[in-house]
Design a protein around this motif. Structure first.
Motif, short mmCIF file in Angstrom:
data_model
loop_
_atom_site.label_atom_id
_atom_site.label_comp_id
_atom_site.label_asym_id
_atom_site.label_seq_id
_atom_site.Cartn_x
_atom_site.Cartn_y
_atom_site.Cartn_z
N ARG A 1 -56.39 -52.25 -60.74
CA ARG A 1 -56.19 -50.93 -60.67
C ARG A 1 -55.88 -50.43 -59.42
O ARG A 1 -56.55 -51.22 -58.36
CB ARG A 1 -57.61 -50.22 -61.18
N THR A 2 -55.08 -49.24 -58.97
CA THR A 2 -54.96 -48.81 -57.74
C THR A 2 -56.30 -47.89 -57.14
O THR A 2 -56.43 -47.85 -56.05
CB THR A 2 -53.66 -47.95 -57.73
N SER B 1 -56.28 -44.92 -57.24
CA SER B 1 -55.48 -43.61 -57.06
C SER B 1 -56.10 -42.37 -57.46
O SER B 1 -56.17 -41.13 -56.67
CB SER B 1 -54.19 -43.56 -57.17
N HIS C 1 -50.03 -40.27 -59.40
CA HIS C 1 -50.92 -41.22 -59.44
C HIS C 1 -50.51 -42.51 -60.27
O HIS C 1 -49.60 -42.25 -61.34
CB HIS C 1 -52.16 -41.02 -60.06
N ARG D 1 -51.63 -51.73 -60.51
CA ARG D 1 -50.42 -52.49 -59.51
C ARG D 1 -49.60 -53.62 -60.41
O ARG D 1 -50.55 -54.24 -61.05
CB ARG D 1 -51.11 -53.05 -58.58
N THR E 1 -47.45 -49.05 -60.77
CA THR E 1 -46.32 -49.08 -59.63
C THR E 1 -46.41 -50.65 -58.85
O THR E 1 -47.40 -51.33 -58.85
CB THR E 1 -46.96 -48.09 -58.83
N MET F 1 -46.62 -52.32 -55.82
CA MET F 1 -47.09 -51.87 -54.50
C MET F 1 -46.96 -52.73 -53.50
O MET F 1 -47.06 -54.22 -54.10
CB MET F 1 -48.46 -51.14 -54.64
#
Length: 229
Positions: free
Chosen positions: A41-42, A44, A66, A70, A227, A229
Motif C-alpha cells: 500500500r502507498t 496516500s 491517490h 505500489r 502506481t 513509484m
C-alpha cells in the motif's frame, strides 16, 4: 451435503490465490489473507497526495490524486493486474476496489465525491476484452463508499496504440482530445472520482480529467488502483 461436496471439490481442485499462487483456505476468495495484509500500500489516502506534484500539478486541476498500491515488476500487484486485464478475472478489480474504498472511506473521501467514473476503453478494445477493468474497480469502490458510478458518461472516441513504450509527451499526444463527455448534464456541478487501474505518466487520466472539467463538473479527484513509484 452441499457443503461436503464443496469441501471435496476444493480438495481435488483447490482454488489458488491470484497474487501468490498458493492454495486458498476455507473462507478465502481470490486473494489469500496473507497477500491482502502484505499488499504494498502507498498510504496516500492518509498521508497526502503524492501523485499530484509529480503527475498532474501544473497540467490539469485535480482536487486530489491517490493510488492504492505500489506497482513493481514481478510483484503481487503486477500478477493481480494481469489476471484482471488479460485473464478475465473481473473479481480482482472488485476485491481491490473494495479494499481501496475502505481506505478512502476511513480517510473521509466518501463525503467528498458525488459520482465515480472509470476511465473508458474504446469500443474496439471493449469488444476484444469483453469488459472494462476500470469499471470492475469502480464497482468495488462504489459498493464500499455507497456512491453511484457510471461507465456511460465518459467516452473514448478513437482507438490508440499501446502507451507502454512511449515518452510522456508522446503519450499525451496519443490521448489529447480522445475523450468526450456524452451526458454533460449528469456531471454539471458535481464532484467526480476518476478511476483507473495503473497510473504511470498520468497522460490518460490528465486527458480524461480535462474533458470532465471542460464539460462543467465542479471537481475531479483521481483514484488509481496502482502506481509505478
Amino acid at each position: 451435503m452441499k457443503r461436503y461436496w464443496e469441501a471435496f471439490r476444493r480438495l481435488l481442485f483447490p482454488e489458488i490465490c491470484l497474487a501468490c499462487q498458493d492454495a486458498l483456505t476455507d473462507g478465502e476468495r481470490t486473494i489469500c489473507t496473507v497477500c491482502r495484509y502484505e499488499l504494498p500500500r502507498t498510504g496516500s489516502a492518509e498521508t497526502g497526495n503524492p501523485l499530484v506534484a509529480g503527475k498532474f500539478e501544473g497540467r490539469v486541476r485535480v482536487g486530489s490524486a491517490h493510488a492504492f498500491l505500489r506497482f513493481r515488476k514481478g510483484g503481487r500487484v503486477q500478477r493481480l493486474l494481469h489476471q484482471l486485464k488479460y485473464n478475465g478475472r473481473q473479481e480482482v478489480g472488485e476485491v481491490l476496489g473494495r479494499l481501496f474504498g475502505a481506505e478512502l472511506r476511513k480517510a473521509g473521501f466518501s463525503e467528498q465525491i458525488d459520482l465515480i467514473i472509470p476511465v473508458p476503453l474504446h469500443e474496439s478494445r471493449l469488444r476484444q476484452r469483453g469488459y472494462n477493468q476500470s469499471e470492475c474497480i469502480a464497482r468495488g469502490l462504489a459498493e464500499v463508499l455507497q456512491s453511484p458510478w457510471s461507465g456511460e458518461i465518459l467516452r473514448k472516441e478513437h482507438a490508440t496504440d499501446t502507451q507502454t513504450h512511449k515518452s510522456r509527451m508522446e503519450r499525451f499526444r496519443n490521448t489529447d482530445a480522445l475523450f468526450r463527455v456524452s451526458e454533460g448534464e449528469q456531471i454539471a456541478g458535481r464532484r467526480i472520482a476518476l478511476v483507473d487501474d495503473v497510473v504511470t505518466t498520468g497522460s490518460t487520466l490528465e486527458a480524461c480529467a480535462q474533458a470532465l472539467l471542460d464539460s462543467g463538473c465542479r471537481e475531479v479527484h483521481v483514484w488509481a488502483l496502482a502506481t509505478a513509484m
